[in-house]
Design a protein around this motif. Structure first.
Motif, PDB file in Angstrom:
ATOM      1  N   VAL A 150       0.830  -0.986   0.104  1.00  0.00           N
ATOM      2  CA  VAL A 150       0.024  -0.120   0.108  1.00  0.00           C
ATOM      3  C   VAL A 150       0.950   1.154   0.003  1.00  0.00           C
ATOM      4  N   GLU A 151       2.157   1.191   0.540  1.00  0.00           N
ATOM      5  CA  GLU A 151       2.979   2.392   0.640  1.00  0.00           C
ATOM      6  C   GLU A 151       3.461   2.447  -0.801  1.00  0.00           C
ATOM      7  N   PHE A 204       0.663   4.106  -2.815  1.00  0.00           N
ATOM      8  CA  PHE A 204       0.586   5.618  -2.643  1.00  0.00           C
ATOM      9  C   PHE A 204       1.663   6.418  -3.233  1.00  0.00           C
ATOM     10  N   ARG A 251      13.689   5.366   8.077  1.00  0.00           N
ATOM     11  CA  ARG A 251      12.700   6.052   7.281  1.00  0.00           C
ATOM     12  C   ARG A 251      11.260   5.102   7.608  1.00  0.00           C
ATOM     13  N   GLN A 252      11.555   4.077   7.413  1.00  0.00           N
ATOM     14  CA  GLN A 252      10.310   2.935   7.573  1.00  0.00           C
ATOM     15  C   GLN A 252       9.760   3.199   8.817  1.00  0.00           C
ATOM     16  N   ALA A 273       7.962   6.320   9.231  1.00  0.00           N
ATOM     17  CA  ALA A 273       6.426   6.437   8.523  1.00  0.00           C
ATOM     18  C   ALA A 273       5.492   5.799   9.602  1.00  0.00           C
ATOM     19  N   LEU A 274       5.757   5.273  10.429  1.00  0.00           N
ATOM     20  CA  LEU A 274       4.756   4.399  11.722  1.00  0.00           C
ATOM     21  C   LEU A 274       4.968   5.219  12.779  1.00  0.00           C
ATOM     22  N   LYS A 301      -4.868  18.495  -1.025  1.00  0.00           N
ATOM     23  CA  LYS A 301      -4.663  17.535  -1.311  1.00  0.00           C
ATOM     24  C   LYS A 301      -5.594  16.206  -1.248  1.00  0.00           C
ATOM     25  N   ARG A 327      -4.975  12.727  -1.436  1.00  0.00           N
ATOM     26  CA  ARG A 327      -4.391  11.571  -0.876  1.00  0.00           C
ATOM     27  C   ARG A 327      -3.660  12.015   0.159  1.00  0.00           C
ATOM     28  N   VAL A 328      -3.626  10.847   1.236  1.00  0.00           N
ATOM     29  CA  VAL A 328      -2.802  10.920   2.164  1.00  0.00           C
ATOM     30  C   VAL A 328      -1.839   9.761   2.479  1.00  0.00           C
ATOM     31  N   HIS A 329      -0.803   9.626   3.196  1.00  0.00           N
ATOM     32  CA  HIS A 329       0.053   8.501   3.070  1.00  0.00           C
ATOM     33  C   HIS A 329      -0.681   7.260   3.966  1.00  0.00           C
ATOM     34  N   PRO A 330      -0.503   5.983   3.331  1.00  0.00           N
ATOM     35  CA  PRO A 330      -1.595   4.918   3.820  1.00  0.00           C
ATOM     36  C   PRO A 330      -1.252   4.431   5.478  1.00  0.00           C
ATOM     37  N   PHE A 331      -0.203   5.049   6.081  1.00  0.00           N
ATOM     38  CA  PHE A 331      -0.239   4.431   7.461  1.00  0.00           C
ATOM     39  C   PHE A 331      -0.557   5.876   8.394  1.00  0.00           C
ATOM     40  N   PRO A 345      -2.591   3.973  11.495  1.00  0.00           N
ATOM     41  CA  PRO A 345      -1.740   3.517  12.640  1.00  0.00           C
ATOM     42  C   PRO A 345      -0.835   4.305  13.347  1.00  0.00           C
TER      43      PRO A 345
END
Lengths: 88, 403
Positions: A41-42, A45, B63-64, B67-68, B125, B127-131, B134
């Protein structure tokens, strides 16, 4: 255009797989590359952001999606079709 | 009933990035409040806050992870690392199943919400980031601690505004005391120093524009802070058997609800929580040497809190020391009780009472020994930590010196 779409998608996939773009081959599936559902999903995106398109994809039923994610090549083909359709 | 001890403490807050740095700042009466350095600060009427400074997320998280991890989760993980490494515990097998994570927060990933509302509303905008979900959820921090350390027992997040951390630590205490858990990672975190977070508080007209001066007659409001405090609570026999260094013992907890007003505090509700914590700990008021006050620096809280302490402590009220460390680290909202518990540990372990800095004028309605401006050396065996939240939800912990 085609070349740049391909390069950009390989770059996006490589980032999710934590690999160099040169390590990605077109036949590989996301599973082969170790990309899980959150990575997918990322990546979708990132594709939407990079090409300013809408990707039809529901993580609950990926098999029913019109967006073919079975390999890196299929993603490139699908994105090229979406760009042609949505930018027409 | 099992005894409960603290075997690890960690923090990152406006006074320091570790417990030792925080103790040093509290001993020196250093102020962590300054000019806010956030986006659109020029559109705020309140432009001061206690920010965590010299913090670079890239030096701690890849980075990962970023993102969370909202900033409140990042603070939690940094504080948890300090606490768990100090405790020496490693979670596997039965201990993993018998250990849980209960943390307090009020806003959760509020800055993630703020950033993404800005993206969709202000920047248009679509769309936003999928995470985002969470990342912003209030339980993200507790879950990431559980995932990082393989902790598999009872885990959840408590949100009771300014009392969140005290309620969380009270739950952790009772889970171990009752035998439901062997060890608990507990405390809390907050990070709402973003435009929307400060703007909302500004609207309530309770914020100071210059300083936090609890109990001082010229006090003019609270100052927001951010950061986290995390502790390892452990069943006493378990800690003793493995020769753990015991920082203090948690001996009592009480919680009450004012059932009166959504923002105005009640003397009776606060007093019931204070006396409840003494009763639960089976100690008398005259055994308590120090109270870490809620002490927000608002007109309403400080006089109500002093009246509540006076009513419970009676003649001993003149002897007990009561300070508000919010004068130094600001009000960490849902994380505040956790960082304030550090002042309690310092009092019990090192015999140093953290001061109420910025104290300028005595207030007859706050006529207690508020340890003005300078830390004090004193031997104390029992302490209390007060938290009184908006919504009238009160939570008070009592602790005893180790040994």
């Amino acid at each position: 255009m085609s070349g740049s779409v391909k390069d950009k998608i390989i770059e996006i996939v490589a980032e999710q797989a934590v690999l160099e773009p040169s390590d990605i081959t077109l036949e590989q599936s996301l599973e082969d590359l170790g990309i899980d559902s959150m990575g997918l999903v990322e990546a979708i995106f990132s594709i939407e952001e990079s090409f300013d398109i809408q990707v039809p994809f529901n993580a609950n039923e990926p098999e029913k999606s019109e967006f073919d994610i079975s390999s890196v090549q299929s993603i490139i083909t699908a994105v090229e079709a979406l760009i042609a359709e949505q930018k027409a | 009933m099992h005894r409960v001890v603290i075997t690890g403490a960690g923090t990152i807050n406006p006074l320091g990035h570790s417990v030792s740095d925080t103790f040093e700042a509290m001993r020196e009466g250093r102020c962590g409040i300054g000019e806010l350095d956030i986006r659109d600060v020029d559109r705020l009427a309140v432009r001061i806050g206690a920010q965590v400074t010299d913090y670079d997320p890239d030096s701690r998280f890849n980075r990962q992870q970023q993102a969370l991890y909202d900033r409140f989760t990042q603070f939690t993980l940094i504080a948890a690392e300090g606490a768990i490494s100090q405790s020496g515990l490693q979670f596997g097998g039965q201990l993993a199943a018998e250990t849980g994570v209960v943390l307090g927060t009020s806003g959760g990933g509020l800055s993630t919400l703020d950033d993404n509302y800005r993206a969709v509303y202000e920047e248009g905008k679509n769309r936003v980031h999928p995470f985002i979900v969470p990342k912003l959820m209030n339980n993200a921090a507790a879950s990431h601690v559980s995932m990082t350390y393989n902790i598999k027992g009872p885990s959840f997040t408590v949100a009771t505004a300014c009392a969140s951390s005290n309620h969380a630590m009270g739950q952790a205490f009772n889970l171990i005391r009752s035998g439901m858990a062997r060890a608990m990672i507990t405390g809390g975190s907050e990070s709402m120093l973003c435009f929307g977070g400060v703007k909302a508080w500004e609207g309530l007209r309770v914020m100071s524009k210059d300083a936090c001066r609890p109990f001082s007659a010229n006090r003019n409001g609270m100052v927001q802070g951010e950061g986290a405090g995390v502790f390892v609570f452990e069943e006493y026999e378990h800690a003793k058997k493995r020769g753990a260094d015991i920082l203090a013992e948690v001996i009592g907890f009480s919680m009450t609800s004012d059932a009166s007003d959504i923002v105005m505090p009640s003397q009776q509700g606060a007093a019931r929580a204070i006396s409840g914590a003494l009763h639960d700990a089976k100690i008398n008021a005259d055994q308590v040497g120090y109270i870490n006050a809620h002490g927000t620096g608002t007109a309403a809280n400080d006089k109500t809190e002093c009246a509540a302490v006076a009513s419970v402590f009676g003649r001993h009220a003149d002897k007990v020391m009561i300070s508000s460390t919010k004068s130094m680290h600001g009000h960490l909202i849902g994380g505040t009780g956790a960082v304030e518990l550090l002042a309690c540990l310092m009092a019990l372990k090192d015999g140093v009472i953290a001061p109420t800095i910025g104290y300028e004028e005595p207030d007859p309605e706050c006529a207690l020994d508020v340890v003005p401006n300078e830390a004090r050396e004193a031997k104390v065996d029992h302490v209390l930590s007060n938290a009184f939240a908006f919504g009238g939800l009160n939570a008070v912990l009592s602790l005893r010196k180790a040994g």
